[in-house]
Design a protein around this motif. Structure first.
Motif, PDB file in Angstrom:
ATOM      1  N   PHE A   5      37.953  39.366  39.416  1.00  0.00           N
ATOM      2  CA  PHE A   5      36.678  38.789  39.101  1.00  0.00           C
ATOM      3  C   PHE A   5      37.150  37.034  39.105  1.00  0.00           C
ATOM      4  O   PHE A   5      37.942  36.990  38.363  1.00  0.00           O
ATOM      5  CB  PHE A   5      35.885  39.038  38.040  1.00  0.00           C
ATOM      6  N   SER A   6      36.006  36.356  39.583  1.00  0.00           N
ATOM      7  CA  SER A   6      36.069  34.814  39.407  1.00  0.00           C
ATOM      8  C   SER A   6      34.476  34.492  39.205  1.00  0.00           C
ATOM      9  O   SER A   6      33.768  35.039  39.615  1.00  0.00           O
ATOM     10  CB  SER A   6      36.680  34.398  40.658  1.00  0.00           C
ATOM     11  N   ALA A   7      34.537  33.458  38.748  1.00  0.00           N
ATOM     12  CA  ALA A   7      33.558  32.575  38.466  1.00  0.00           C
ATOM     13  C   ALA A   7      33.745  30.946  38.835  1.00  0.00           C
ATOM     14  O   ALA A   7      34.796  30.475  38.671  1.00  0.00           O
ATOM     15  CB  ALA A   7      33.046  32.502  36.981  1.00  0.00           C
ATOM     16  N   TYR A  13      33.326  39.089  42.972  1.00  0.00           N
ATOM     17  CA  TYR A  13      34.559  40.078  42.936  1.00  0.00           C
ATOM     18  C   TYR A  13      35.169  40.020  44.229  1.00  0.00           C
ATOM     19  O   TYR A  13      34.722  40.151  45.362  1.00  0.00           O
ATOM     20  CB  TYR A  13      34.102  41.534  42.680  1.00  0.00           C
ATOM     21  N   SER A  14      36.595  39.982  44.274  1.00  0.00           N
ATOM     22  CA  SER A  14      37.351  40.290  45.755  1.00  0.00           C
ATOM     23  C   SER A  14      38.356  40.992  45.513  1.00  0.00           C
ATOM     24  O   SER A  14      39.030  41.268  44.383  1.00  0.00           O
ATOM     25  CB  SER A  14      37.951  38.724  45.895  1.00  0.00           C
ATOM     26  N   GLN A  15      38.544  41.829  46.875  1.00  0.00           N
ATOM     27  CA  GLN A  15      39.610  42.740  46.701  1.00  0.00           C
ATOM     28  C   GLN A  15      40.495  42.189  48.195  1.00  0.00           C
ATOM     29  O   GLN A  15      39.963  42.408  49.073  1.00  0.00           O
ATOM     30  CB  GLN A  15      39.265  44.154  47.016  1.00  0.00           C
ATOM     31  N   ARG A  16      41.680  42.003  47.956  1.00  0.00           N
ATOM     32  CA  ARG A  16      42.419  41.342  49.212  1.00  0.00           C
ATOM     33  C   ARG A  16      43.191  42.452  49.927  1.00  0.00           C
ATOM     34  O   ARG A  16      43.752  42.026  51.098  1.00  0.00           O
ATOM     35  CB  ARG A  16      43.599  40.214  48.638  1.00  0.00           C
ATOM     36  N   ASN A  17      43.357  43.631  49.590  1.00  0.00           N
ATOM     37  CA  ASN A  17      44.108  44.591  50.179  1.00  0.00           C
ATOM     38  C   ASN A  17      43.452  46.140  49.989  1.00  0.00           C
ATOM     39  O   ASN A  17      44.162  46.724  49.298  1.00  0.00           O
ATOM     40  CB  ASN A  17      45.646  44.767  49.523  1.00  0.00           C
ATOM     41  N   ASN A  35      34.828  41.114  49.718  1.00  0.00           N
ATOM     42  CA  ASN A  35      34.328  40.150  48.836  1.00  0.00           C
ATOM     43  C   ASN A  35      32.712  40.204  48.464  1.00  0.00           C
ATOM     44  O   ASN A  35      31.893  40.415  49.505  1.00  0.00           O
ATOM     45  CB  ASN A  35      34.194  38.506  49.502  1.00  0.00           C
ATOM     46  N   LEU A  36      32.433  40.235  47.414  1.00  0.00           N
ATOM     47  CA  LEU A  36      31.162  40.404  46.726  1.00  0.00           C
ATOM     48  C   LEU A  36      30.923  39.182  45.911  1.00  0.00           C
ATOM     49  O   LEU A  36      31.549  38.911  44.935  1.00  0.00           O
ATOM     50  CB  LEU A  36      31.048  41.781  45.924  1.00  0.00           C
TER      51      LEU A  36
END
Length: 503
Positions: free
Chosen positions: A171-173, A195-199, A208-209
């Motif tokens: 998660f990031s902001a 929220y991101s999932q790279r793999n 990416n959400l």
């Protein structure tokens, strides 16, 4: 490798046999012995040829050398060349903390697909180094090393690839600035959560959400990207996108009015895009995008006309529906003293249903920079045109931080056509701080009245204008932070704050 030489003196040169030199061009050998036919074999010359052959491999990052040379009967020179060949490529995952072997999440075939080095090829150190950089640019590895290991007494090597995976999701902001709000103590501030999932599935697919929220803005966005579609040899990527947004309508339909209530533009968008490089420095994108869009008042109720009685939709309904076919081409080039970027975009509305909009929109952007001593000159130009029946809020808005500085956002005009040019000279002051002087000019090319409802004419926008000023920039992880003070041709002055490079 080791080399040896066995010759008998006073023999004339009558031919050459070279074995094992799969990579070495035959012309290279022909040129080395072009004038030696029928002459006594000169050991000094032969030694120079062997050194030049070994040097040819070294210059190209290849592992190869002349390992044996001898004179056969009849004056035939035999050279044995040993080239290292890739026998196998083994992938090994290492733990981020201990460095010990572990089980990785990434599928081995996903890694092998990225490599230009293949089994059976000559071992090329420079090529292997480029493969390491390619794997790192995937964004899913923290560290990559490739170690060659000899295979017995043969000329073959096994390549052991050690991979340290980085955390693939989280998660990031953050925050940003909206270009559509120009008034208020917190004008344009946006907060974001993502929220991101790279793999995804261990196959380097990206999910990416994100959610962005401001005073008026709200954007929910879902992107799913496959950077390299399986089985495609053109490195084609695919992106599926769904977005629900609410953005200020002030760029086109803003203005002071006693009965004014803020207009927002609501959009629901879904689409799919395919992208790939098709020539050196060129890449292209094809896409199909559906959009359901309309205007709302401050209570969320649909609006068909604004307070100037200008229409807000092209169809006359509360919402316009559009199916867009998109074609985009991008050129990028950079050198020691200059860089270039050119973007050309065509969108065609497809009226599959009678009520869907039909129009053609063409846009282009060019940015060219030059290093001139300690200073940098940046020239940029952009323009576009729309032909057909399109929503008024899709008109080109001119003026503001990323257009003509010195004006509020969209205050120069909004047109069916537009052109904007800009010039900047910047110079490093100290540390990450940079100073800049700039000038901008923009025009709707007289197309403002042709926009449905003529929103620019109703608000008395000039249709063209220029601005100039000075500013400072600071490098940051988000890109350059820009603070600029500009004057326009109406003798007005204005501060502009932006994040990232200008469009």
């Amino acid at each position: 490798f080791a080399s040896s030489l066995r010759v008998e003196p006073n023999q004339d040169f009558h031919g050459l046999v070279c074995e094992g030199a799969n990579m070495l061009p035959s012309k290279f050998l022909d040129d080395s012995f072009r004038d030696r036919h029928g002459k006594i074999i000169n050991i000094r010359h032969l030694d120079q040829v062997i050194k030049s052959i070994n040097g040819w491999y070294q210059e190209r990052g290849l592992t190869g050398m002349v390992s044996y040379a001898e004179i056969l009967s009849g004056g035939i020179l035999r050279l044995q060349v040993s080239e290292a060949e890739v026998n196998n490529i083994n992938i090994r995952f290492l733990d981020r903390r201990t460095g010990e072997p572990t089980i990785g999440k990434t599928k081995p075939e996903t890694i092998l697909q990225q490599l230009t080095t293949k089994k059976g090829q000559a071992y090329n150190r420079a090529q292997v180094k480029r493969d390491v950089e390619t794997i790192l640019t995937m964004g899913i590895m923290e560290d990559v090393t490739i170690i060659p290991q000899p295979v017995g007494d043969s000329n073959k090597v096994d390549l052991v690839m050690n991979l340290v995976e980085r955390k693939s999701g989280g998660f990031s902001a953050g925050g940003g600035i909206s270009s559509g709000i120009t008034n208020g103590p917190l004008s344009g501030l946006i907060g974001s959560f993502a929220y991101s999932q790279r793999n995804v599935f261990g196959r380097n697919k990206k999910l990416n959400l994100s959610l962005e929220r401001g005073q008026i803005d709200s954007i929910f966005r879902l992107n799913y990207t496959d950077p390299w579609i399986d089985g495609d040899n053109k490195r084609t990527s695919r992106t599926v996108m769904v977005q629900n947004s609410r953005t200020p309508g002030t760029l086109i339909h803003g203005g002071e009015h006693p009965d004014h209530s803020p207009i927002t533009i609501g959009r629901v968008t879904a689409g799919i895009e395919y992208s790939r490089p098709f020539r050196p420095k060129w890449s292209g994108t094809l896409g199909l995008i559906f959009q359901h869009a309309g205007a709302r008042d401050d209570k969320g109720n649909p609006m068909i006309r604004d307070f100037y009685n200008s229409q807000l939709t092209a169809s006359g309904n509360p919402y316009d529906d559009t199916l867009l076919a998109k074609l985009e081409s991008v050129y990028t080039d950079s050198g020691d003293q200059s860089s270039t970027m050119f973007v050309f975009n065509v969108e065609q509305g497809l009226p599959i249903l009678p009520e869907w909009l039909s129009f053609n929109r063409v846009t282009a952007r060019l940015r060219q920079s030059y290093e001139i001593g300690p200073a940098r000159l940046l020239l940029s130009a952009s323009g576009g045109h729309v032909e057909g029946n399109f929503s008024p809020h899709e008109a080109f808005a001119i003026g503001g931080t990323n257009s003509v500085r010195g004006y509020e956002e969209g205050a120069v005009g909004s047109g069916r056509s537009y052109a904007v040019g800009s010039g900047e000279v910047s110079c490093r002051l100290f540390g990450p701080l940079e100073g800049v002087v700039f000038g901008d000019y923009g025009s709707d090319l007289g197309s403002g009245p042709t926009v449905p409802g003529d929103p620019a004419g109703a608000r008395g926008k000039p249709g063209s204008g220029y601005g100039y000023g000075v500013g400072i920039r600071v490098d940051s992880p988000l890109g350059p932070l820009r603070l600029e003070y500009a004057f326009n041709d109406k003798q007005a002055r204005r501060f502009h704050f932006g994040v990232g490079h200008r469009n």
